[in-house]
Design a protein around this motif. Structure first.
Motif, PDB file in Angstrom:
ATOM      1  N   GLN A  19       0.830  -1.214   0.000  1.00 26.99           N
ATOM      2  CA  GLN A  19       0.000   0.000   0.000  1.00 26.99           C
ATOM      3  C   GLN A  19       0.862   1.261   0.000  1.00 26.99           C
ATOM      4  O   GLN A  19       0.623   2.186  -0.773  1.00 26.99           O
ATOM      5  CB  GLN A  19      -0.922   0.011   1.224  1.00 26.99           C
ATOM      6  N   ARG A  21       4.014   1.593  -0.854  1.00 25.54           N
ATOM      7  CA  ARG A  21       4.799   1.685  -2.085  1.00 25.54           C
ATOM      8  C   ARG A  21       3.950   2.250  -3.219  1.00 25.54           C
ATOM      9  O   ARG A  21       4.372   3.166  -3.942  1.00 25.54           O
ATOM     10  CB  ARG A  21       5.347   0.302  -2.468  1.00 25.54           C
ATOM     11  N   LEU A  22       2.724   1.751  -3.354  1.00 27.38           N
ATOM     12  CA  LEU A  22       1.843   2.224  -4.418  1.00 27.38           C
ATOM     13  C   LEU A  22       1.423   3.679  -4.203  1.00 27.38           C
ATOM     14  O   LEU A  22       1.315   4.438  -5.164  1.00 27.38           O
ATOM     15  CB  LEU A  22       0.616   1.318  -4.534  1.00 27.38           C
ATOM     16  N   MET A  23       1.193   4.065  -2.945  1.00 29.07           N
ATOM     17  CA  MET A  23       0.845   5.455  -2.645  1.00 29.07           C
ATOM     18  C   MET A  23       1.950   6.406  -3.092  1.00 29.07           C
ATOM     19  O   MET A  23       1.677   7.550  -3.460  1.00 29.07           O
ATOM     20  CB  MET A  23       0.580   5.630  -1.151  1.00 29.07           C
ATOM     21  N   ARG A  24       3.175   5.934  -3.051  1.00 26.77           N
ATOM     22  CA  ARG A  24       4.320   6.761  -3.438  1.00 26.77           C
ATOM     23  C   ARG A  24       4.713   6.555  -4.901  1.00 26.77           C
ATOM     24  O   ARG A  24       5.728   7.060  -5.352  1.00 26.77           O
ATOM     25  CB  ARG A  24       5.494   6.473  -2.509  1.00 26.77           C
ATOM     26  N   ARG A  25       3.889   5.789  -5.606  1.00 26.83           N
ATOM     27  CA  ARG A  25       4.087   5.525  -7.032  1.00 26.83           C
ATOM     28  C   ARG A  25       5.468   4.954  -7.334  1.00 26.83           C
ATOM     29  O   ARG A  25       6.142   5.356  -8.288  1.00 26.83           O
ATOM     30  CB  ARG A  25       3.823   6.769  -7.861  1.00 26.83           C
ATOM     31  N   LEU A  26       5.876   4.010  -6.491  1.00 25.92           N
ATOM     32  CA  LEU A  26       7.152   3.321  -6.682  1.00 25.92           C
ATOM     33  C   LEU A  26       6.889   1.918  -7.211  1.00 25.92           C
ATOM     34  O   LEU A  26       5.989   1.224  -6.728  1.00 25.92           O
ATOM     35  CB  LEU A  26       7.905   3.188  -5.355  1.00 25.92           C
ATOM     36  N   SER A  27       7.674   1.499  -8.172  1.00 29.41           N
ATOM     37  CA  SER A  27       7.612   0.105  -8.610  1.00 29.41           C
ATOM     38  C   SER A  27       8.379  -0.744  -7.600  1.00 29.41           C
ATOM     39  O   SER A  27       9.166  -0.222  -6.792  1.00 29.41           O
ATOM     40  CB  SER A  27       8.245  -0.042  -9.995  1.00 29.41           C
TER      41      SER A  27
END
Length: 84
Positions: A19, A21-27
């Motif tokens: 969650q 990681r996705l919030m920070r737009r990181l792969s």
């Protein structure tokens, strides 16, 4: 080595890690690269296994994930749905 589990998972932070990681737009690959710059050996497939609950997370890995994602260790390890 005995592998421990919690509710069928090998860690409690995997879903929360995903969650954040996705919030920070990181792969996954980008997060793994950031971990490597902090001196923690990590590849994209390890991030995938952690997020799916298939791999244990060491204390230094959890600490570094929290640091890189800008959250406290508590915020990272509280199981999803069990926040106070």
């Amino acid at each position: 080595m005995k592998i421990y589990g919690y509710n069928g998972q090998k860690n409690i932070c995997g879903e929360r890690l995903r969650q954040l990681r996705l919030m920070r737009r990181l792969s996954q690959a980008a997060l793994a690269a950031k971990m490597q710059t902090e001196g923690v050996p990590m590849e994209q497939d390890i991030i995938s296994r952690i997020e799916s609950g298939e791999r244990l997370v060491t204390d230094y890995e959890a600490y570094t994930f929290a640091k890189l994602l800008g959250v406290s260790l508590d915020e990272l390890i509280v199981p999803t749905g069990q926040e106070d």
